[in-house]
Design a protein around this motif. Structure first.
Motif, PDB file in Angstrom:
ATOM      1  N   PHE A   1       0.853  -1.187   0.000  1.00  0.00           N
ATOM      2  CA  PHE A   1       0.000   0.000   0.000  1.00  0.00           C
ATOM      3  C   PHE A   1       0.891   1.240   0.000  1.00  0.00           C
ATOM      4  CE2 PHE A   1      -2.454  -3.308   2.153  1.00  0.00           C
ATOM      5  CZ  PHE A   1      -3.681  -3.220   1.529  1.00  0.00           C
ATOM      6  N   SER A   2       0.435   2.324  -0.600  1.00  0.00           N
ATOM      7  CA  SER A   2       1.192   3.572  -0.506  1.00  0.00           C
ATOM      8  C   SER A   2       1.296   3.968   0.959  1.00  0.00           C
ATOM      9  CB  SER A   2       0.502   4.668  -1.317  1.00  0.00           C
ATOM     10  OG  SER A   2      -0.818   4.884  -0.854  1.00  0.00           O
ATOM     11  N   TYR A   3       2.430   4.520   1.324  1.00  0.00           N
ATOM     12  CA  TYR A   3       2.713   4.790   2.740  1.00  0.00           C
ATOM     13  C   TYR A   3       3.269   6.203   2.875  1.00  0.00           C
ATOM     14  CZ  TYR A   3       4.785   4.410   7.365  1.00  0.00           C
ATOM     15  OH  TYR A   3       5.100   4.630   8.678  1.00  0.00           O
TER      16      TYR A   3
ATOM     17  N   SER B   1      -2.566   1.910   4.434  1.00  0.00           N
ATOM     18  CA  SER B   1      -1.394   1.088   4.746  1.00  0.00           C
ATOM     19  C   SER B   1      -1.485   0.410   6.103  1.00  0.00           C
ATOM     20  CB  SER B   1      -0.117   1.948   4.668  1.00  0.00           C
ATOM     21  OG  SER B   1      -0.082   2.921   5.694  1.00  0.00           O
TER      22      SER B   1
END
Length: 448
Positions: A435-437, A442
């Protein structure tokens, strides 16, 4: 007498979906609504409500970040917010009418009632239709106690020129909580009176308790296990009488809002004349959204007693399914994907799939992951006091059965859980996702 292939009663999202799809396939279609075209969601519900919530979100985050880079919490200008909201509302009816005109849909603006199984009285005109679709939505429940007529509705709240000094909400559903949070952040003194032990009965209890805490910390007076039994008009405002197990309590407020539920708006249609079976939950339909007693009639959205939740996207799904069954000889049963639902308070509460009570009742062998995540990075960077999740996972298949969240961006994160449930993605696969963090999404890999 005018004749049509299909006549649609109600111009909300369900009715609009039916009318447009049928007209697009060449049927002669007509539609009516006693109110401006657009329905509750676009004109008197979801959309205008979310516009009002926007400024309160700024207020909410500014308050929590005060001293962390924010020096002053902004004041909400109700008059400006309402003017901004009205732009969205005013543009909808003409936009919808233009779309109907383009599709060749005949438009009426009047109340409909049945004369027989396939004829209607619409205003001054009699109409015959091969098929009739009922998508009238829902309306505020009538309060049948003394002074019930003094209570305003959610529509009245969404059109207030000024914010009252004090408001009282009857009922503990999502409308009461959402509007109470808006009003409290605008400086009003707010009370919610609910007859049961816990509000928001269809949501996960463990998460609701966190919303109750946040609601009370906002300064809202939440009165439970008390049934409103009367409203008295005063020189300024109203006195509300509540019955708490035989003990009477009294509350005063400048404005009283009826948020005690919204039954289907079908009881003035004279359904008996059309041989249409119905109950307090709506028109009785089969899996094809067809009336169980009059095959000419279909119902969708809040007007139908179907397994679908009373949500706009569900109404659209049912509308398209009903239209498909009206158009084609081969019938298709409505298929419901996981239906995420949200209470747009601050903090936001969201839910999809089974609650623990439902999982237990259905005999699943499940495990629970439940945690207050206030010490996680995303909660700390936003300084939010409420960030909690509860996930229910099938031990045998390692598939998510239900997810229940309260906290920032819960309304977005819940959609990912809906996809996990729909696709039957195993927990091991979810944990492997990147996931983008650092985003709220996330955190999902730690929630399962």
């Amino acid at each position: 007498m005018k004749k049509f292939d299909l006549f649609v009663i109600g111009s909300g999202m369900a009715g609009m979906s039916i009318a447009q799809k049928a007209a697009g396939k060449g049927l002669q279609v007509a539609i009516t609504d006693e109110l401006p075209y657009g329905g509750t969601c676009a004109l008197r519900g979801c959309d205008p409500k979310k516009v009002l919530i926007g400024p309160t979100e700024i207020h909410y985050h500014a308050k929590h970040l005060q001293g962390k880079g924010i020096n002053q919490v902004p004041e909400i200008n109700w008059e400006d917010v309402m003017a901004f909201k009205q732009r969205f509302v005013d543009e909808m009816p003409p936009k919808i009418e233009k779309g109907y005109e383009k599709k060749g849909i005949t438009m009426y603006h009047g109340t409909a009632r049945f004369l027989s199984e396939n004829t209607l009285q619409v205003g001054e005109e009699k109409i015959e239709a091969d098929k009739i679709a009922i998508a009238t939505g829902a309306a505020p429940r009538k309060l049948d106690f003394p002074g019930g007529e003094f209570a305003q509705t959610s529509t009245d709240f969404l059109n207030m020129k000024d914010m009252p000094d004090s408001l009282l909400f009857i009922g503990g559903g999502y409308i009461a909580f959402e509007f109470a949070h808006i009003a409290a952040r605008c400086g009003a003194e707010v009370t919610i009176i609910h007859r049961s032990q816990l509000p928001l009965k269809n949501f996960e209890e463990d998460i609701v308790k966190h919303l109750i805490k946040a609601t009370e910390e906002l300064g809202i007076n939440l009165v439970l296990e008390t049934e409103v039994c009367g409203i008295e008009k005063l020189d300024r405002g109203y006195r509300v009488k509540g019955n708490a197990s035989g003990e009477f309590k009294f509350f005063e407020a400048e404005m009283v809002i009826n948020s005690a539920g919204r039954p289907p708006k079908i009881f003035d249609l004279e359904l008996e004349k059309a041989n249409i079976e119905y109950s307090s939950r709506g028109i009785e339909v089969n899996g094809y959204l067809q009336s169980t007693s009059n095959p000419r009639v279909y119902a969708a959205g809040d007007a139908a007693n179907s397994p679908g939740l009373p949500l706009t996207p569900v109404g659209v799904l049912e509308g398209y399914t009903a239209a498909s069954n009206i158009i084609k000889a081969k019938q298709k049963k409505v298929e419901y994907p996981p239906m995420p639902t949200v209470v747009f308070t601050l903090p936001t509460m969201a839910s999809v799939g089974l609650t623990e009570t439902a999982a237990k009742a259905e005999g699943y062998n499940y495990r629970i992951k439940y945690k207050e995540a206030n010490d996680w990075f995303n909660a700390r960077r936003l300084q939010v006091p409420e960030y909690t999740f509860k996930t229910i996972i099938d031990k045998d298949t390692e598939i998510v059965l239900g997810a229940h969240l309260i906290g920032p961006n819960a309304e977005e994160v819940i959609n990912l859980f809906a996809m996990f449930i729909k696709t039957k993605m195993k927990v091991t696969e979810i944990k492997k996702m990147i996931f983008s963090y650092p985003t709220l999404s996330s955190d999902i890999s730690y929630m399962v």
